[in-house]
Design a protein around this motif. Structure first.
Motif, short mmCIF file in Angstrom:
data_model
loop_
_atom_site.label_atom_id
_atom_site.label_comp_id
_atom_site.label_asym_id
_atom_site.label_seq_id
_atom_site.Cartn_x
_atom_site.Cartn_y
_atom_site.Cartn_z
N UNK A 19 78.26 25.61 19.40
CA UNK A 19 77.32 26.53 18.75
C UNK A 19 77.97 27.90 18.58
N UNK A 20 78.60 28.39 19.64
CA UNK A 20 79.20 29.72 19.55
C UNK A 20 80.57 29.68 18.87
N UNK A 21 81.18 28.48 18.82
CA UNK A 21 82.46 28.33 18.10
C UNK A 21 82.26 28.67 16.62
N UNK A 22 81.18 28.16 16.06
CA UNK A 22 80.93 28.35 14.63
C UNK A 22 80.07 29.58 14.34
N UNK A 23 79.59 30.23 15.40
CA UNK A 23 78.78 31.43 15.19
C UNK A 23 79.05 32.41 16.33
N UNK B 114 80.31 32.60 31.30
CA UNK B 114 81.67 32.07 31.32
C UNK B 114 82.23 32.29 29.91
N UNK B 115 83.44 32.77 29.83
CA UNK B 115 84.09 32.92 28.53
C UNK B 115 85.06 31.75 28.34
N UNK B 116 84.91 31.05 27.23
CA UNK B 116 85.76 29.90 26.94
C UNK B 116 86.63 30.21 25.73
N UNK B 117 87.93 30.03 25.89
CA UNK B 117 88.88 30.18 24.79
C UNK B 117 89.08 28.80 24.16
N UNK B 118 88.77 28.67 22.89
CA UNK B 118 88.96 27.40 22.20
C UNK B 118 89.93 27.60 21.03
N UNK B 119 90.87 26.67 20.83
CA UNK B 119 91.80 26.82 19.71
C UNK B 119 91.09 26.71 18.37
N UNK B 120 91.55 27.48 17.40
CA UNK B 120 90.99 27.37 16.06
C UNK B 120 91.29 25.97 15.52
N UNK B 121 90.49 25.54 14.57
CA UNK B 121 90.60 24.17 14.05
C UNK B 121 92.03 23.85 13.62
N UNK C 19 90.55 27.01 27.69
CA UNK C 19 90.64 27.72 28.96
C UNK C 19 89.34 28.46 29.22
N UNK C 20 88.97 28.60 30.50
CA UNK C 20 87.72 29.26 30.88
C UNK C 20 87.99 30.34 31.92
N UNK C 21 87.35 31.50 31.74
CA UNK C 21 87.46 32.60 32.70
C UNK C 21 86.06 33.15 32.99
N UNK D 250 92.96 31.45 18.53
CA UNK D 250 91.89 31.06 19.44
C UNK D 250 90.55 31.65 19.02
N UNK D 251 89.49 31.04 19.51
CA UNK D 251 88.14 31.55 19.29
C UNK D 251 87.50 31.80 20.65
N UNK D 252 86.83 32.93 20.80
CA UNK D 252 86.10 33.24 22.03
C UNK D 252 84.71 32.65 21.94
#
Length: 217
Positions: free
Chosen positions: A106-110, A132-139, A149-151, A199-201
């Motif tokens: 949900x937060x990846x796309x918004x 929790x902040x999650x770093x997700x790679x861009x598509x 990764x999570x911090x 990456x996307x936060x």
């Protein structure tokens, strides 16, 4: 303006927690059984393919599990040391459950309101909404599931141009000087070896790792 994570008058301090992101390569069958039963609503939902996913996420590091475990310690929950590794592993594999995945996607796309969501969760009085902040790679860089990764964010300071977010990172335990910086003017952000170009936060919450969940979806 500075906002700090605080619980019952106690402020979060990274150096109190020395847990290092580690790898659980080949859990024994009986340990895997315990992990699946504690992590998922029905352990049989985790098929052979699911077992591979669980083993792979444990072998790639347990950052989400440690982040959740650290927040529980911050809240004052007593956790016997003998159960530490299993508790961390259980919360780690819950990242493959509906609540965590749904919130991340949900937060990846918004993620335009990332700062506002984080500010609100840092002020929360509900433990399930601790952030929790999650770093997700861009598509375009989504090559391996091991890239995420999570911090734990614990302080947010906003100036005219910069937003500085202090984080606890299990890759660098005990370090009080880790800062995620967001440039409001340029619309970019930077954190150690990560950046907004790849990456996307996303923002997630402790509550999504505290309950049994259906596997994947």
């Amino acid at each position: 303006m500075v906002i700090e994570l605080e619980w019952q008058g106690k402020k979060f301090t990274p150096s109190v927690y020395g847990l290092k992101n580690n790898f659980i390569f080949t859990p024994e069958p009986e340990i895997m059984k315990i992990i699946k039963e504690k992590a998922f609503l029905k352990s049989w939902q985790v098929s052979l393919v699911g077992d591979v996913v669980v083993r792979r996420t444990l072998a790639s590091g347990v950052c989400s599990g440690i982040s959740a475990y650290v927040l529980l310690n911050f809240l004052g929950e007593e956790i016997p040391s003998a159960q530490e590794e299993i508790k961390i592993a259980v919360m780690q594999v819950r990242t493959w459950g509906r609540p965590f995945l749904t919130q991340s996607l949900k937060s990846y796309f918004n993620n335009k309101k990332f700062k506002e969501k984080l500010e609100k969760s840092l002020r929360t009085t509900n433990q399930e909404w601790l952030p929790l902040v999650v770093f997700l790679p861009k598509i375009s860089n989504l090559k391996k599931i091991t890239y995420a990764h999570t911090v734990v964010p614990y302080s947010l300071e906003e100036g005219l141009r910069w937003v500085k977010i202090k984080v606890y990172d299990s890759n660098y335990p005990g370090n009080n000087n880790l800062v995620l910086k967001i440039d409001k003017l340029e619309g970019t952000w930077d954190y150690r070896d990560k950046g907004g170009n790849r990456w996307i936060l996303t923002i997630n919450y402790l509550g999504n790792l505290l309950k049994r969940v259906p596997f994947l979806w």
